[in-house]
Design a protein around this motif. Structure first.
Motif, PDB file in Angstrom:
ATOM      1  N   GLU A 132      11.381  42.264  31.107  1.00 24.17           N
ATOM      2  CA  GLU A 132       9.985  42.415  30.678  1.00 24.17           C
ATOM      3  C   GLU A 132       9.010  41.876  31.715  1.00 24.17           C
ATOM      4  OE1 GLU A 132       9.173  40.365  27.066  1.00 24.17           O
ATOM      5  OE2 GLU A 132      10.535  41.657  25.918  1.00 24.17           O
ATOM      6  N   GLN A 133       9.442  40.871  32.441  1.00 27.94           N
ATOM      7  CA  GLN A 133       8.557  40.197  33.388  1.00 27.94           C
ATOM      8  C   GLN A 133       8.409  40.959  34.692  1.00 27.94           C
ATOM      9  OE1 GLN A 133       6.739  37.555  32.473  1.00 27.94           O
ATOM     10  NE2 GLN A 133       7.740  37.791  30.488  1.00 27.94           N
ATOM     11  N   CYS A 134       9.550  41.395  35.266  1.00 29.22           N
ATOM     12  CA  CYS A 134       9.475  41.960  36.617  1.00 29.22           C
ATOM     13  C   CYS A 134      10.059  43.361  36.717  1.00 29.22           C
ATOM     14  CB  CYS A 134      10.184  41.029  37.608  1.00 29.22           C
ATOM     15  SG  CYS A 134      11.976  41.095  37.481  1.00 29.22           S
ATOM     16  N   GLY A 135      10.610  43.861  35.617  1.00 29.55           N
ATOM     17  CA  GLY A 135      11.201  45.194  35.659  1.00 29.55           C
ATOM     18  C   GLY A 135      12.577  45.223  36.299  1.00 29.55           C
ATOM     19  N   GLY A 136      13.072  44.058  36.678  1.00 27.64           N
ATOM     20  CA  GLY A 136      14.402  43.968  37.287  1.00 27.64           C
ATOM     21  C   GLY A 136      15.502  44.185  36.263  1.00 27.64           C
ATOM     22  N   GLN A 137      16.725  43.994  36.708  1.00 23.23           N
ATOM     23  CA  GLN A 137      17.856  44.254  35.822  1.00 23.23           C
ATOM     24  C   GLN A 137      18.398  42.976  35.193  1.00 23.23           C
ATOM     25  OE1 GLN A 137      20.690  46.255  38.267  1.00 23.23           O
ATOM     26  NE2 GLN A 137      19.622  48.220  38.149  1.00 23.23           N
ATOM     27  N   VAL A 138      18.657  43.083  33.895  1.00 27.37           N
ATOM     28  CA  VAL A 138      19.301  41.982  33.187  1.00 27.37           C
ATOM     29  C   VAL A 138      20.637  42.504  32.666  1.00 27.37           C
ATOM     30  CG1 VAL A 138      19.070  40.245  31.366  1.00 27.37           C
ATOM     31  CG2 VAL A 138      17.022  41.157  32.463  1.00 27.37           C
ATOM     32  N   GLN A 139      21.713  41.870  33.098  1.00 25.98           N
ATOM     33  CA  GLN A 139      23.055  42.303  32.703  1.00 25.98           C
ATOM     34  C   GLN A 139      23.493  41.593  31.428  1.00 25.98           C
ATOM     35  OE1 GLN A 139      25.127  44.455  34.113  1.00 25.98           O
ATOM     36  NE2 GLN A 139      24.127  44.894  36.076  1.00 25.98           N
ATOM     37  N   VAL A 140      24.003  42.376  30.476  1.00 24.37           N
ATOM     38  CA  VAL A 140      24.593  41.792  29.271  1.00 24.37           C
ATOM     39  C   VAL A 140      26.088  42.119  29.293  1.00 24.37           C
ATOM     40  CG1 VAL A 140      24.650  41.850  26.748  1.00 24.37           C
ATOM     41  CG2 VAL A 140      22.463  41.954  27.944  1.00 24.37           C
ATOM     42  N   PRO A 141      26.928  41.089  29.384  1.00 23.54           N
ATOM     43  CA  PRO A 141      28.369  41.359  29.460  1.00 23.54           C
ATOM     44  C   PRO A 141      28.898  42.027  28.191  1.00 23.54           C
ATOM     45  CG  PRO A 141      27.946  38.979  29.346  1.00 23.54           C
ATOM     46  CD  PRO A 141      26.616  39.660  29.463  1.00 23.54           C
ATOM     47  N   LYS A 142      29.989  42.760  28.328  1.00 24.90           N
ATOM     48  CA  LYS A 142      30.588  43.508  27.204  1.00 24.90           C
ATOM     49  C   LYS A 142      30.957  42.615  26.032  1.00 24.90           C
ATOM     50  CE  LYS A 142      32.676  47.912  28.442  1.00 24.90           C
ATOM     51  NZ  LYS A 142      33.116  48.018  29.851  1.00 24.90           N
ATOM     52  N   CYS A 162      17.419  37.125  34.192  1.00 24.46           N
ATOM     53  CA  CYS A 162      17.122  38.206  35.129  1.00 24.46           C
ATOM     54  C   CYS A 162      17.502  37.751  36.534  1.00 24.46           C
ATOM     55  CB  CYS A 162      15.644  38.532  35.053  1.00 24.46           C
ATOM     56  SG  CYS A 162      15.089  39.615  36.379  1.00 24.46           S
ATOM     57  N   LYS A 163      18.248  38.592  37.213  1.00 25.90           N
ATOM     58  CA  LYS A 163      18.693  38.225  38.569  1.00 25.90           C
ATOM     59  C   LYS A 163      17.504  38.098  39.522  1.00 25.90           C
ATOM     60  CE  LYS A 163      23.329  40.178  38.779  1.00 25.90           C
ATOM     61  NZ  LYS A 163      23.283  41.379  37.903  1.00 25.90           N
ATOM     62  N   ASP A 164      16.469  38.899  39.280  1.00 27.78           N
ATOM     63  CA  ASP A 164      15.348  38.932  40.224  1.00 27.78           C
ATOM     64  C   ASP A 164      14.365  37.780  40.033  1.00 27.78           C
ATOM     65  OD1 ASP A 164      16.482  41.171  41.276  1.00 27.78           O
ATOM     66  OD2 ASP A 164      15.288  42.558  40.064  1.00 27.78           O
ATOM     67  N   CYS A 165      13.945  37.564  38.780  1.00 25.40           N
ATOM     68  CA  CYS A 165      12.891  36.566  38.587  1.00 25.40           C
ATOM     69  C   CYS A 165      13.362  35.336  37.818  1.00 25.40           C
ATOM     70  CB  CYS A 165      11.680  37.180  37.880  1.00 25.40           C
ATOM     71  SG  CYS A 165      11.964  37.516  36.142  1.00 25.40           S
TER      72      CYS A 165
END
Ligand SMILES: [Zn+2]
Lengths: 57, 291
Positions: free
Chosen positions: A6-16, A26-29
């Motif tokens: 939501e903050q930077c549009g980057g990718q957030v991974q949710v493990p299986k 978020c990896k980016d921010c």
């Protein structure tokens, strides 16, 4: 599974094997999200809460 | 207590945020082949007019970080006839330092000299009697938040005034304690029922006189004498028993218990304890559920 931050549009991974209530970031921010999984298995991300007044052991 | 034709104890773990601790409890339950259900209370609603839960669970491990949430989850399960660890009553006592001190003191457990005042002027008078340095704590609150050590009357007046100006009514209850001269560490014991499952020293981080692990302290296994172990176990019993974290300090005349926690964090203790702490907790839950 991937979600958009939501903050930077980057990718957030949710493990299986994620469980509801787990924190992911978020990896980016670095924004933190709490994973919410409802009874139907639908996954949503919610901005993680700040430390609450009555939080703690 | 046999239910629905199956005699294996069914465990529920209620939590709000999934931390190391909750995952470890879940993993140990699975290793023991215990039917276990993780209940993320934020993604659920609870029906207060049913007793259905009694068919689904035998025992609850209540692991919410939020005190009010946890307290009420315990109340819901207990009302449905399910054993909650910890119970509503034990959680309510431990969440409130004033109630905890009353219990400890009544049961003869050594605890710091403590006074409570509901008025700023009375608080300063009480502190004069306790002597300086002294400690001012909120009756509700964790991880050492808002705990202040004051060296003299002037510092005390400033702290008390800022507390009294807050909007939280609990902050207006002034809980005042003597400052215990202790080594740069305190004792954290984890109790399950009548067993001490871990005893660790927690060393204070630099530039902070508090020792909460959340504030960056380090841990080391503590070797305690029988008398000390007995005091710690008695402290757990005094608040009603269950799975508890007992905080104690080594004062000039022996250990004094100053806090009991009802939702124990054990990540730090796990790294230094010879016991498998989450395993011991699950085993305790199964034991009491079978009674
Ligand atoms: Zn981001």
């Amino acid at each position: 599974m991937e979600f958009e931050c939501e903050q930077c549009g980057g990718q957030v991974q949710v493990p299986k094997d994620a469980l509801s209530g787990e924190l992911v970031s978020c990896k980016d921010c670095g924004s933190e999200y709490e994973i919410m999984i409802d009874e139907n298995g639908t996954i949503e991300l919610k901005a993680a809460e700040e430390v609450g007044e009555d939080w703690g052991e | 207590m046999e239910k629905t034709g199956e005699n294996r104890v069914k465990l529920a773990i209620a939590y709000d945020l999934l931390r190391f601790e909750e995952k470890a409890l879940y993993n140990e339950a699975q290793k023991l082949s215990v039917p276990v259900e993780m209940m993320h209370v934020d993604s659920l609603s609870f029906d207060l007019n049913t007793s259905d839960y009694i068919d689904r669970y035998d025992v609850l491990l209540q692991r919410c970080i939020s005190h009010s949430r946890g307290l009420h989850v315990s109340a819901i399960f207990e009302a449905m006839g399910i054993l909650a660890i910890n119970s509503y009553e034990v959680s309510a006592i431990c969440d409130d330092k004033l109630l905890t001190t009353l219990r400890l003191s009544r049961k003869g457990i050594p605890t710091p000299k403590t006074r409570v005042a509901f008025n700023q002027e009375q608080a300063l008078k009480a502190l004069d009697e306790l002597g300086y340095p002294a400690v001012i704590k909120p009756i509700v609150g964790s991880w050492g938040r808002l705990v202040a050590r004051v060296r003299d009357r002037e510092e005390a007046a400033a702290v008390i005034e800022s507390r009294a100006s807050g909007s939280n009514p609990n902050d207006h209850i002034l809980y005042l304690q003597e400052y215990i001269k202790r080594p740069q560490r305190d004792i954290r014991a984890i109790v399950a029922g009548d067993e001490l499952i871990a005893t660790v020293y927690r060393y204070q981080p630099p530039n902070d006189w508090r020792t909460n692990v959340a504030r960056g302290g380090t841990s080391e296994e503590a070797k305690l004498g029988d008398a000390e172990r007995e005091i710690l176990l008695k402290a757990a019993e005094a608040v009603g028993g269950g799975i508890l974290g007992i905080d104690a300090m080594e004062g000039p005349s022996g250990i004094v218990v100053h806090e009991v926690n009802s939702t124990v964090e054990f990540r730090g203790a796990s790294t230094v304890s010879t016991n498998n702490i989450p395993r011991k907790m699950v085993e305790y839950a199964l034991r009491v559920a079978k009674r």
